[in-house]
Write an enzyme that holds these catalytic residues in place. Structure first.
Site, PDB file in Angstrom:
ATOM      1  N   ASP A  56      68.686  -4.797  58.008  1.00  0.00           N
ATOM      2  CA  ASP A  56      67.361  -4.580  58.069  1.00  0.00           C
ATOM      3  C   ASP A  56      66.729  -3.193  57.651  1.00  0.00           C
ATOM      4  O   ASP A  56      67.052  -2.066  57.904  1.00  0.00           O
ATOM      5  CB  ASP A  56      67.073  -4.654  59.723  1.00  0.00           C
ATOM      6  N   TYR A  61      60.785   3.096  55.767  1.00  0.00           N
ATOM      7  CA  TYR A  61      61.974   3.966  56.354  1.00  0.00           C
ATOM      8  C   TYR A  61      62.231   4.993  55.073  1.00  0.00           C
ATOM      9  O   TYR A  61      62.881   5.734  55.343  1.00  0.00           O
ATOM     10  CB  TYR A  61      63.001   3.271  56.608  1.00  0.00           C
ATOM     11  N   LYS A  89      60.071  -5.427  55.134  1.00  0.00           N
ATOM     12  CA  LYS A  89      58.786  -5.492  55.790  1.00  0.00           C
ATOM     13  C   LYS A  89      57.666  -4.720  55.162  1.00  0.00           C
ATOM     14  O   LYS A  89      57.757  -3.611  54.985  1.00  0.00           O
ATOM     15  CB  LYS A  89      58.677  -4.895  57.332  1.00  0.00           C
ATOM     16  N   HIS A 122      55.134  -5.804  59.475  1.00  0.00           N
ATOM     17  CA  HIS A 122      55.932  -4.585  60.143  1.00  0.00           C
ATOM     18  C   HIS A 122      55.171  -4.487  61.416  1.00  0.00           C
ATOM     19  O   HIS A 122      55.831  -4.289  62.629  1.00  0.00           O
ATOM     20  CB  HIS A 122      56.118  -3.618  59.297  1.00  0.00           C
TER      21      HIS A 122
HETATM   22  P1  NDP Z   1      68.873   1.848  68.212  1.00  0.00           P
HETATM   23  O1  NDP Z   1      68.629   1.370  69.349  1.00  0.00           O
HETATM   24  O2  NDP Z   1      69.583   1.178  67.150  1.00  0.00           O
HETATM   25  O3  NDP Z   1      69.596   3.212  68.393  1.00  0.00           O
HETATM   26  C1  NDP Z   1      70.001   3.944  67.378  1.00  0.00           C
HETATM   27  C2  NDP Z   1      70.347   5.586  68.181  1.00  0.00           C
HETATM   28  O4  NDP Z   1      71.526   5.258  68.834  1.00  0.00           O
HETATM   29  C3  NDP Z   1      70.713   6.409  67.021  1.00  0.00           C
HETATM   30  O5  NDP Z   1      70.265   7.880  67.532  1.00  0.00           O
HETATM   31  C4  NDP Z   1      72.303   6.314  66.779  1.00  0.00           C
HETATM   32  O6  NDP Z   1      72.639   7.790  66.513  1.00  0.00           O
HETATM   33  C5  NDP Z   1      72.708   6.073  68.306  1.00  0.00           C
HETATM   34  N1  NDP Z   1      73.888   5.202  68.504  1.00  0.00           N
HETATM   35  C6  NDP Z   1      74.381   4.166  67.649  1.00  0.00           C
HETATM   36  N2  NDP Z   1      75.350   3.954  68.114  1.00  0.00           N
HETATM   37  C7  NDP Z   1      75.768   4.403  69.095  1.00  0.00           C
HETATM   38  C8  NDP Z   1      76.936   4.294  69.927  1.00  0.00           C
HETATM   39  N3  NDP Z   1      77.981   3.514  69.680  1.00  0.00           N
HETATM   40  N4  NDP Z   1      77.252   5.373  70.894  1.00  0.00           N
HETATM   41  C9  NDP Z   1      76.089   6.252  70.934  1.00  0.00           C
HETATM   42  N5  NDP Z   1      74.993   6.355  70.248  1.00  0.00           N
HETATM   43  C10 NDP Z   1      75.002   5.301  69.310  1.00  0.00           C
HETATM   44  O7  NDP Z   1      67.553   2.279  67.446  1.00  0.00           O
HETATM   45  P2  NDP Z   1      66.711   2.237  66.187  1.00  0.00           P
HETATM   46  O8  NDP Z   1      65.385   2.254  66.836  1.00  0.00           O
HETATM   47  O9  NDP Z   1      67.131   2.484  64.938  1.00  0.00           O
HETATM   48  O10 NDP Z   1      66.425   0.376  66.204  1.00  0.00           O
HETATM   49  C11 NDP Z   1      67.585  -0.320  65.331  1.00  0.00           C
HETATM   50  C12 NDP Z   1      66.828  -0.946  64.143  1.00  0.00           C
HETATM   51  O11 NDP Z   1      65.739  -1.665  64.349  1.00  0.00           O
HETATM   52  C13 NDP Z   1      66.032   0.066  63.269  1.00  0.00           C
HETATM   53  O12 NDP Z   1      67.031   0.997  62.289  1.00  0.00           O
HETATM   54  C14 NDP Z   1      65.441  -0.567  62.426  1.00  0.00           C
HETATM   55  O13 NDP Z   1      65.970  -1.323  61.306  1.00  0.00           O
HETATM   56  C15 NDP Z   1      64.878  -1.752  63.207  1.00  0.00           C
HETATM   57  N6  NDP Z   1      63.391  -1.422  63.721  1.00  0.00           N
HETATM   58  C16 NDP Z   1      62.361  -2.174  63.683  1.00  0.00           C
HETATM   59  C17 NDP Z   1      61.111  -1.860  64.190  1.00  0.00           C
HETATM   60  C18 NDP Z   1      59.993  -2.595  63.938  1.00  0.00           C
HETATM   61  O14 NDP Z   1      58.855  -2.121  64.159  1.00  0.00           O
HETATM   62  N7  NDP Z   1      60.209  -3.858  63.357  1.00  0.00           N
HETATM   63  C19 NDP Z   1      61.013  -0.672  64.934  1.00  0.00           C
HETATM   64  C20 NDP Z   1      62.103   0.204  65.363  1.00  0.00           C
HETATM   65  C21 NDP Z   1      63.226  -0.213  64.750  1.00  0.00           C
HETATM   66  P3  NDP Z   1      73.619   7.993  65.137  1.00  0.00           P
HETATM   67  O15 NDP Z   1      72.866   7.522  64.051  1.00  0.00           O
HETATM   68  O16 NDP Z   1      73.792   9.578  65.095  1.00  0.00           O
HETATM   69  O17 NDP Z   1      74.828   7.203  65.677  1.00  0.00           O
END
Ligand code: NDP
Length: 299
Positions: A56, A61, A89, A122
């Site tokens: 995604d 981004y 998006k 988006h």
């Molecule tokens: P997530 O809920 O996926 O959380 C990501 C965070 O969790 C990062 O800080 C990551 O740190 C940490 N993390 C990941 N795996 C672990 C683990 N196993 N243990 C501990 N910490 C962990 O957040 P997002 O907001 O990124 O949402 C996911 C995706 O959804 C986005 O990346 C995007 O593609 C999409 N999205 C879409 C939106 C929209 O408007 N349509 C808005 C927001 C997101 P680290 O990277 O350091 O591991």
């Protein structure tokens, strides 16, 4: 997105969900927001080492080119395009009928692809190019939802995208869309399954999540991803750490028992982690003067 009831877990161990169009979407996808300089490595690790098949992303981004490099490298490593599911998006500044196709073409060029599996609105708001955060007077423009959707429908007809859908829609806005849509939205994207990062809510260290994880001998990340799946939604966790990328998709072959699923579903103080305030709300000049305005007072 395939959606079951919130309070009863799905029983089967679903690896993909069937969309209205008949196409399938992998149950666990890979999020790329805030992947930054690690994006190429992370996406490659996700696909080739961890086995994710859905990526995604979005032009907003700032990493579509890096994602494209990773997709190409994955295909050179033997993963076939037909087995990948790629989502992007159009950003709000491209949400006018005359800009949608160009926005898609730009994404395809950056991603080095000739079609997308899924193209999502988006946010359902139209911004002027170069809009400020928060918006200045004149930055938030009228959103021609019907005109934009018609253009997205044409992208499906022209085989440039397989499915179209939405993010950040209220029920009110969805009902409006359904009144004129000829091609139905296949997906209403649910995101941030781990509570997101900066500015989100740290669900990884939530007490209930930690208790269930310990009991099941899983990590908090795995419990949160699995909860989303058992709830009947596909899930797109993001990580830039190889070990977490691999951990977050190891969610098959086990279940969260019903009483733990209910405990997770009833965690208190549930809230939207991203409310769009910094992007679209201007208390002084509007047109959206509050978060409630953005979300049609539905919360
Ligand atoms: P997530 O809920 O996926 O959380 C990501 C965070 O969790 C990062 O800080 C990551 O740190 C940490 N993390 C990941 N795996 C672990 C683990 N196993 N243990 C501990 N910490 C962990 O957040 P997002 O907001 O990124 O949402 C996911 C995706 O959804 C986005 O990346 C995007 O593609 C999409 N999205 C879409 C939106 C929209 O408007 N349509 C808005 C927001 C997101 P680290 O990277 O350091 O591991």
């Amino acid at each position: 997105m395939a959606q079951a009831t919130v309070n009863r877990p799905q029983e089967e161990d679903t690896k993909s969900f069937r969309l209205l169009s008949g196409h399938t979407i992998p149950a666990v996808g890979f999020g790329t927001w805030r992947s930054g300089a690690e994006a190429t490595n992370s996406v490659f690790t996700a696909i080739v080492e961890a086995g994710y098949r859905h990526v995604d992303t979005a032009p907003e981004y700032g990493i579509e080119e890096e994602v494209g490099h990773a997709l190409q490298a994955s295909m050179r490593a033997g993963v076939e395009r037909k087995d990948l599911f790629v989502t992007s998006k159009p950003w709000c500044s491209d949400l006018s009928p005359d800009r949608v196709r160009t926005a898609l073409k730009n994404s395809l060029e950056m991603l080095q692809l000739d079609y997308l599996d899924l193209y999502l609105i988006h946010w359902p708001f139209h911004l002027k190019q170069g809009a400020s955060k928060p918006p200045k007077p004149g930055d938030v423009l009228e959103f021609d939802m019907e005109g934009v959707w018609r253009e997205m429908e044409k992208l499906v007809k022209d085989n440039l995208v397989k499915d179209i859908g939405i993010c950040n829609f209220t029920i009110n806005k969805l009902q409006k869309l359904l009144r004129f849509a000829q091609t139905m939205p296949s997906v209403c994207q649910a995101y941030s399954p781990l509570g997101s990062s900066e500015g989100g809510r740290d669900m990884i260290h939530d007490q209930t999540v930690e208790i269930v994880a310990k009991k099941l001998n899983k990590s908090p990340g795995q419990v949160l991803v699995k909860w989303g799946l058992q709830r009947g939604t596909s899930v797109i966790p993001k990580s830039s750490h190889p070990e977490r990328i691999k951990e977050n998709i190891k969610v098959f072959g086990w279940q969260i028992p019903e009483q733990d699923f209910i405990a997770l579903s009833t965690i208190l103080e549930q809230k939207r982690v991203l409310d769009g305030a910094d992007l679209f709300v201007s208390k002084s000049c509007g047109p959206f003067k509050s978060v409630a305005d953005l979300w049609d007072d539905e919360d």
